[in-house]
Write a protein that holds these residues in place. Structure first.
Motif, PDB file in Angstrom:
ATOM      1  N   PHE A 254      36.288 -16.524  10.488  1.00 32.91           N
ATOM      2  CA  PHE A 254      36.160 -18.029  10.687  1.00 32.91           C
ATOM      3  C   PHE A 254      34.456 -18.285  10.789  1.00 32.91           C
ATOM      4  N   GLU A 255      33.717 -17.670  11.560  1.00 34.19           N
ATOM      5  CA  GLU A 255      32.415 -17.859  11.784  1.00 34.19           C
ATOM      6  C   GLU A 255      31.583 -17.556  10.525  1.00 34.19           C
ATOM      7  N   GLN A 256      31.960 -16.688   9.734  1.00 32.40           N
ATOM      8  CA  GLN A 256      31.229 -16.128   8.638  1.00 32.40           C
ATOM      9  C   GLN A 256      31.655 -17.357   7.527  1.00 32.40           C
ATOM     10  N   HIS A 257      32.620 -17.852   7.453  1.00 34.27           N
ATOM     11  CA  HIS A 257      32.934 -18.807   6.490  1.00 34.27           C
ATOM     12  C   HIS A 257      32.054 -20.210   6.856  1.00 34.27           C
ATOM     13  N   VAL A 258      32.028 -20.454   8.101  1.00 37.94           N
ATOM     14  CA  VAL A 258      31.282 -21.721   8.762  1.00 37.94           C
ATOM     15  C   VAL A 258      30.123 -21.463   8.302  1.00 37.94           C
ATOM     16  N   THR A 271      15.831 -33.454   5.710  1.00 37.89           N
ATOM     17  CA  THR A 271      16.789 -33.264   6.704  1.00 37.89           C
ATOM     18  C   THR A 271      16.905 -31.770   6.976  1.00 37.89           C
ATOM     19  N   GLN A 272      16.995 -31.350   8.167  1.00 36.87           N
ATOM     20  CA  GLN A 272      17.156 -29.778   8.404  1.00 36.87           C
ATOM     21  C   GLN A 272      18.197 -29.598   9.485  1.00 36.87           C
ATOM     22  N   VAL A 273      18.971 -28.487   9.542  1.00 42.91           N
ATOM     23  CA  VAL A 273      19.730 -27.836  10.275  1.00 42.91           C
ATOM     24  C   VAL A 273      19.007 -27.229  11.448  1.00 42.91           C
ATOM     25  N   VAL A 274      18.920 -27.663  12.715  1.00 45.77           N
ATOM     26  CA  VAL A 274      18.501 -27.090  13.822  1.00 45.77           C
ATOM     27  C   VAL A 274      19.138 -25.935  14.299  1.00 45.77           C
ATOM     28  N   LYS A 275      20.543 -26.303  14.545  1.00 44.57           N
ATOM     29  CA  LYS A 275      21.639 -25.175  15.089  1.00 44.57           C
ATOM     30  C   LYS A 275      23.046 -25.714  14.748  1.00 44.57           C
ATOM     31  N   HIS A 276      23.857 -24.694  14.807  1.00 45.79           N
ATOM     32  CA  HIS A 276      25.199 -24.956  14.590  1.00 45.79           C
ATOM     33  C   HIS A 276      25.864 -24.106  15.571  1.00 45.79           C
ATOM     34  N   HIS A 277      27.214 -24.590  16.220  1.00 50.15           N
ATOM     35  CA  HIS A 277      27.882 -23.938  16.933  1.00 50.15           C
ATOM     36  C   HIS A 277      29.366 -23.909  16.510  1.00 50.15           C
ATOM     37  N   VAL A 278      29.874 -22.639  16.671  1.00 49.19           N
ATOM     38  CA  VAL A 278      31.474 -22.538  16.029  1.00 49.19           C
ATOM     39  C   VAL A 278      32.210 -22.570  17.287  1.00 49.19           C
ATOM     40  N   TYR A 280      35.957 -21.436  17.609  1.00 48.48           N
ATOM     41  CA  TYR A 280      37.197 -20.895  16.815  1.00 48.48           C
ATOM     42  C   TYR A 280      38.447 -21.604  17.571  1.00 48.48           C
ATOM     43  N   GLU A 281      38.527 -21.638  18.650  1.00 45.38           N
ATOM     44  CA  GLU A 281      39.956 -22.210  19.481  1.00 45.38           C
ATOM     45  C   GLU A 281      40.151 -23.415  19.145  1.00 45.38           C
ATOM     46  N   SER A 282      39.094 -24.509  18.743  1.00 48.68           N
ATOM     47  CA  SER A 282      39.604 -25.780  18.513  1.00 48.68           C
ATOM     48  C   SER A 282      39.504 -26.027  17.069  1.00 48.68           C
ATOM     49  N   LYS A 283      39.009 -24.824  16.293  1.00 49.99           N
ATOM     50  CA  LYS A 283      38.918 -24.848  14.681  1.00 49.99           C
ATOM     51  C   LYS A 283      38.052 -25.975  14.352  1.00 49.99           C
ATOM     52  N   SER A 284      36.735 -25.940  14.975  1.00 51.28           N
ATOM     53  CA  SER A 284      35.905 -27.090  14.861  1.00 51.28           C
ATOM     54  C   SER A 284      34.424 -26.468  14.804  1.00 51.28           C
ATOM     55  N   PHE A 285      33.400 -26.930  14.378  1.00 53.53           N
ATOM     56  CA  PHE A 285      31.892 -26.483  14.667  1.00 53.53           C
ATOM     57  C   PHE A 285      30.969 -27.881  14.764  1.00 53.53           C
ATOM     58  N   ASP A 286      30.027 -27.643  15.417  1.00 55.52           N
ATOM     59  CA  ASP A 286      28.935 -28.559  15.756  1.00 55.52           C
ATOM     60  C   ASP A 286      27.696 -28.008  15.093  1.00 55.52           C
ATOM     61  N   VAL A 287      27.107 -29.492  14.443  1.00 52.12           N
ATOM     62  CA  VAL A 287      25.840 -29.136  13.640  1.00 52.12           C
ATOM     63  C   VAL A 287      24.891 -29.876  13.935  1.00 52.12           C
ATOM     64  N   VAL A 288      23.698 -29.795  14.458  1.00 53.01           N
ATOM     65  CA  VAL A 288      22.265 -30.706  14.779  1.00 53.01           C
ATOM     66  C   VAL A 288      21.566 -30.583  13.828  1.00 53.01           C
ATOM     67  N   LEU A 289      21.315 -31.923  13.202  1.00 46.90           N
ATOM     68  CA  LEU A 289      20.312 -32.171  12.294  1.00 46.90           C
ATOM     69  C   LEU A 289      19.104 -33.033  12.701  1.00 46.90           C
ATOM     70  N   ILE A 290      18.021 -32.728  12.038  1.00 44.42           N
ATOM     71  CA  ILE A 290      16.827 -33.263  12.412  1.00 44.42           C
ATOM     72  C   ILE A 290      16.131 -33.881  11.128  1.00 44.42           C
ATOM     73  N   GLY A 291      15.606 -34.802  11.380  1.00 50.78           N
ATOM     74  CA  GLY A 291      14.874 -35.584  10.161  1.00 50.78           C
ATOM     75  C   GLY A 291      15.465 -36.815   9.782  1.00 50.78           C
ATOM     76  N   ALA A 292      15.321 -37.009   8.438  1.00 52.72           N
ATOM     77  CA  ALA A 292      15.912 -38.319   7.878  1.00 52.72           C
ATOM     78  C   ALA A 292      17.609 -38.455   8.195  1.00 52.72           C
ATOM     79  N   LYS A 293      17.837 -39.427   8.534  1.00 50.57           N
ATOM     80  CA  LYS A 293      19.327 -39.650   9.066  1.00 50.57           C
ATOM     81  C   LYS A 293      20.165 -39.596   7.821  1.00 50.57           C
ATOM     82  N   ILE A 294      21.447 -38.752   7.791  1.00 54.06           N
ATOM     83  CA  ILE A 294      22.332 -38.700   6.442  1.00 54.06           C
ATOM     84  C   ILE A 294      23.435 -39.845   6.755  1.00 54.06           C
ATOM     85  N   ASP A 295      23.744 -40.503   5.950  1.00 50.21           N
ATOM     86  CA  ASP A 295      24.590 -41.494   6.068  1.00 50.21           C
ATOM     87  C   ASP A 295      26.186 -40.869   6.091  1.00 50.21           C
ATOM     88  N   SER A 296      27.171 -41.708   6.530  1.00 56.21           N
ATOM     89  CA  SER A 296      28.412 -41.215   6.803  1.00 56.21           C
ATOM     90  C   SER A 296      29.131 -40.714   5.682  1.00 56.21           C
TER      91      SER A 296
END
Length: 445
Positions: A254-258, A271-278, A280-296
């Motif tokens: 799962f972590e490898q796929h993410v 825009t650049q990815v600063v950090k991401h956190h996986v 597994y229990e909740s089947k989700s991952f968080d991503v922190v971005l810096i730079g120009a804002k990416i629209d929804s």
């Protein structure tokens, strides 16, 4: 060719005397006197190593620990049907385990360091790989003990390190001392895995590799019951380890796929990815971005590509700098609290300070070199006797103190008066901008 291969693989010529091997293992079973005190000291040293996260100390404790004796004794006794030896081995095994856990518990109750370090945490989640390690270690151990050439070598110490009997008991003591029952249960399960599969490997080596003679003979029905009991205990012990291993492998995939998704899909121009956190229990991952804002809308398009990376149903949470709705989560993701990273940052900061100091010193030397021709032009106007100027940075030691100063070597045509010397010194001090200027006059005849 076949005979040659048999000669290489079989160790009949190197096999030690069977009774000598059995007697040696039987003597290593008992725990009393000096051996018990050595065990207590080894547990204390291992607990200290786990507490300070020192792998070297833990390895040293495993080398001096005599815990292997009763475990190999249990495997041997089952292999040769020596039930008196089995009872002795089990009794001493229980005594050694109790003393080990009590010693570790007392240590972790009095130590001021109560944080679970990485070496300690590694002993709380056993997997199927620990089963394989115990099997391999047990087989290597019994083969070495049954060999003339290897029984006094480094195989047994190597088995003690690889199978790691001592650290799980110390971790169990930590769990009891801190009332962390999950740690205690996981560590005890790892110790049980090591015990059962070292003993099982010893049994296999005794019965099928070295083919020791049985001390007692039982009828087929009783022998079948004994074998069923052994295999049932072994099977029941291995099931949780297999389940834990399956979960660990799935989490790793799962972590490898993410990671692949983040690397391939979250690539933006400004825009650049600063950090991401996986998670597994909740089947989700968080991503922190810096730079120009990416629209929804663009983020929604990216999220639709999750199934291409075997991430169906996985939730992606994006945090874009201080505009994130959950600033605490953003800070948590950016935080880095590992000791290694802190040490690396401290080293980098120290090196940057040293580089800055060296650059400043180099700049001073370069400034003096560049200033020398201008000084000569100016001083020749004020003091016509001056024909040459050399500027250099130096150090003068006086009364155990070291003073940094500028050395000005002035070549003059004829001697200067005392008044001219004083005026020249004052002028150079102000012109160079240094509190310490040492003038050396070289008068030409």
């Amino acid at each position: 060719m076949i005979e040659r291969i048999k000669h290489i693989l079989l160790f009949a010529e190197d096999a030690a005397d069977e009774q000598e091997v059995i007697d040696g293992i039987a003597q290593s079973v008992d725990f009393r006197g000096a051996k018990l005190w050595i065990l207590v000291i080894a547990v204390f040293v291992a607990s200290l190593g786990l507490n300070t996260n020192s792998a070297a100390v833990i390895i040293g404790a495993m080398l001096i620990s005599p815990l292997m004796g009763p475990i190999i004794g249990m495997g041997l006794s089952l292999g040769i049907y020596d039930f008196d030896l089995l009872r002795r081995s089990c009794r001493n095994y229980i005594v050694a385990t109790i003393f080990s856990i009590l010693t570790a518990t007392v240590y972790f109750l009095i130590t001021p360091i109560s944080v679970a370090q990485s070496e300690l945490l590694a002993r709380t989640s056993p997997t199927f790989y620990d089963v394989l390690i115990a099997l391999g270690g047990g087989l290597a151990g019994i083969i070495a003990l049954g060999s003339k050439s290897q029984r006094t070598g480094n195989v047994i110490p190597g088995v003690a390190i690889a199978t790691a009997l001592m650290p799980p008991l110390c971790t169990a003591g930590f769990g009891l001392a801190t009332a962390n029952w999950a740690y205690a249960a996981g560590a005890l399960y790892l110790f049980i895995i090591n015990t059962i599969f070292i003993a099982f490997a010893t049994l296999i080596g005794t019965m099928f590799i070295m083919k020791f003679k049985k001390k007692a003979y039982m009828d087929q029905a009783k022998e079948l019951r004994v074998k069923r009991t052994i295999y049932t205990i072994t099977f029941l012990t291995i099931i949780p380890a297999i389940l834990l291993t399956v979960g660990m492998v799935r989490e790793s995939y799962f972590e490898q796929h993410v990671n692949n998704f983040v690397k391939q899909e979250l690539r933006f121009h400004d825009t650049q990815v600063v950090k991401h956190h996986v998670d597994y229990e909740s089947k989700s991952f968080d991503v922190v971005l810096i730079g120009a804002k990416i629209d929804s809308t663009e983020l929604a398009i990216v999220q639709k590509r999750l199934p291409l990376y075997k991430l169906d149903g996985v939730q992606m949470n994006v945090f874009q700098g201080s505009q994130s709705a959950d600033l605490s989560t953003f800070r948590k993701l950016l935080a880095s609290d590992t000791r290694e990273q802190n040490n690396a940052e401290n080293i980098i900061t120290q090196q940057q300070a040293e580089i800055a100091e060296l650059e400043q010193q180099l700049k001073t030397y370069n400034d003096l070199n560049a200033l020398t021709p201008q000084i000569l032009k100016e001083v020749s106007i004020l003091f016509p006797q001056v024909k040459g100027v050399t500027l250099a940075r130096g150090a003068e030691a006086q009364n155990d103190t070291l003073q940094t100063q500028v050395l000005a070597i002035i070549a003059t045509e004829g001697p200067l008066t005392a008044k001219n010397k004083s005026q020249l010194s004052d002028w150079l001090t102000q012109r160079i901008g240094q509190q310490q200027v040492r003038i050396i006059l070289e008068a030409e005849d």
